[in-house]
Motif scaffolding. Structure first.
Motif, PDB file in Angstrom:
ATOM      1  N   MET A 162     -78.572 -83.062 -68.117  1.00 34.13           N
ATOM      2  CA  MET A 162     -78.779 -81.740 -68.546  1.00 34.13           C
ATOM      3  C   MET A 162     -80.080 -81.356 -68.620  1.00 34.13           C
ATOM      4  N   GLU A 163     -80.565 -80.584 -67.688  1.00 37.81           N
ATOM      5  CA  GLU A 163     -82.133 -80.040 -67.811  1.00 37.81           C
ATOM      6  C   GLU A 163     -82.238 -78.882 -68.604  1.00 37.81           C
ATOM      7  N   LEU A 164     -82.988 -78.809 -69.481  1.00 35.96           N
ATOM      8  CA  LEU A 164     -83.316 -77.676 -70.460  1.00 35.96           C
ATOM      9  C   LEU A 164     -84.838 -77.039 -70.366  1.00 35.96           C
ATOM     10  N   SER A 165     -84.848 -76.047 -70.025  1.00 38.88           N
ATOM     11  CA  SER A 165     -86.127 -75.341 -70.069  1.00 38.88           C
ATOM     12  C   SER A 165     -86.548 -74.979 -71.700  1.00 38.88           C
ATOM     13  N   ASP A 166     -87.931 -74.825 -71.675  1.00 34.78           N
ATOM     14  CA  ASP A 166     -88.413 -74.373 -73.102  1.00 34.78           C
ATOM     15  C   ASP A 166     -87.740 -72.980 -73.455  1.00 34.78           C
ATOM     16  N   ALA A 167     -87.481 -72.250 -72.709  1.00 46.07           N
ATOM     17  CA  ALA A 167     -86.674 -70.933 -73.005  1.00 46.07           C
ATOM     18  C   ALA A 167     -85.283 -71.329 -73.374  1.00 46.07           C
ATOM     19  N   ASP A 168     -84.602 -72.270 -73.084  1.00 44.29           N
ATOM     20  CA  ASP A 168     -83.327 -72.564 -73.345  1.00 44.29           C
ATOM     21  C   ASP A 168     -83.247 -73.003 -74.723  1.00 44.29           C
ATOM     22  N   LEU A 169     -84.410 -74.091 -74.899  1.00 45.67           N
ATOM     23  CA  LEU A 169     -84.596 -74.780 -76.176  1.00 45.67           C
ATOM     24  C   LEU A 169     -84.878 -73.553 -77.369  1.00 45.67           C
ATOM     25  N   THR A 170     -85.819 -72.586 -77.087  1.00 45.96           N
ATOM     26  CA  THR A 170     -86.229 -71.420 -77.979  1.00 45.96           C
ATOM     27  C   THR A 170     -85.140 -70.668 -78.348  1.00 45.96           C
ATOM     28  N   ALA A 171     -84.230 -70.673 -77.562  1.00 41.12           N
ATOM     29  CA  ALA A 171     -82.964 -69.942 -77.880  1.00 41.12           C
ATOM     30  C   ALA A 171     -82.158 -70.365 -78.977  1.00 41.12           C
ATOM     31  N   CYS A 172     -82.192 -71.717 -79.108  1.00 38.86           N
ATOM     32  CA  CYS A 172     -81.511 -72.570 -80.128  1.00 38.86           C
ATOM     33  C   CYS A 172     -82.306 -72.598 -81.393  1.00 38.86           C
ATOM     34  N   CYS A 173     -83.694 -72.844 -81.224  1.00 39.79           N
ATOM     35  CA  CYS A 173     -84.510 -72.900 -82.466  1.00 39.79           C
ATOM     36  C   CYS A 173     -86.044 -72.394 -82.075  1.00 39.79           C
TER      37      CYS A 173
END
Length: 157
Positions: free
Chosen positions: A1-12
């Motif tokens: 699973m490849e997550l961007s910083d934007a993906d992660l920032t949406a989580c926290c």
């Protein structure tokens, strides 16, 4: 699973949290590291994450991923009576005056009445107890959002 910083920032929205968990490919490892990092964040980093969360009862507009998640998480507010909404507005105000940040609760699956009861109960907490509670609630929200990301990517939780 490849997550961007934007993906992660949406989580926290804590930049320190994003930096600490970035690069994790396995959902299980990501969730485990996330919990540890959230426990270890300085309070200023927790406040950075809190600043991205709307008040309970506020309807977040827009099409961003986080806005959509927030609307879904707060679906227990849908159809709440005006008196209940007004009580939450007043409770949010009292909470913010007492603790200096937004009231954070993992709203998924909770009714407006349950959230109001928790808000009122938590107003009685001392600052240290409330910070521990906020960290637990933040960890629960982040974990739910990580699972949602995995589901969107076709991964299994």
């Amino acid at each position: 699973m490849e997550l961007s910083d934007a993906d992660l920032t949406a989580c926290c929205a804590s930049r320190r949290w994003v930096a600490a968990v970035a690069g994790q490919q396995d959902l299980g490892a990501l969730r485990e590291i996330s919990k540890r990092v959230l426990d270890e964040l300085a309070w200023a980093d927790v406040e950075e994450a809190l600043a991205a969360h709307p008040r309970i009862g506020d309807r977040v507009g827009g099409g961003a991923r986080e806005a959509g998640w927030s609307r879904g998480e707060q679906s227990g507010m849908d159809g709440a009576a005006k008196e209940l909404r007004d009580a939450l507005v007043e409770g949010n105000r009292a909470y913010e005056e007492r603790f200096g940040h937004v009231f954070l609760i993992c709203a998924s699956g909770r009714t407006a009445l349950e959230m109001l009861a928790d808000l009122r109960e938590r107003l009685g907490n001392d600052a240290e107890t409330e910070r521990k509670t906020v960290r637990r609630e933040l960890a629960a929200i982040v974990d739910l959002r990580l699972v949602k990301l995995a589901e969107e990517a076709g991964e299994s939780a």
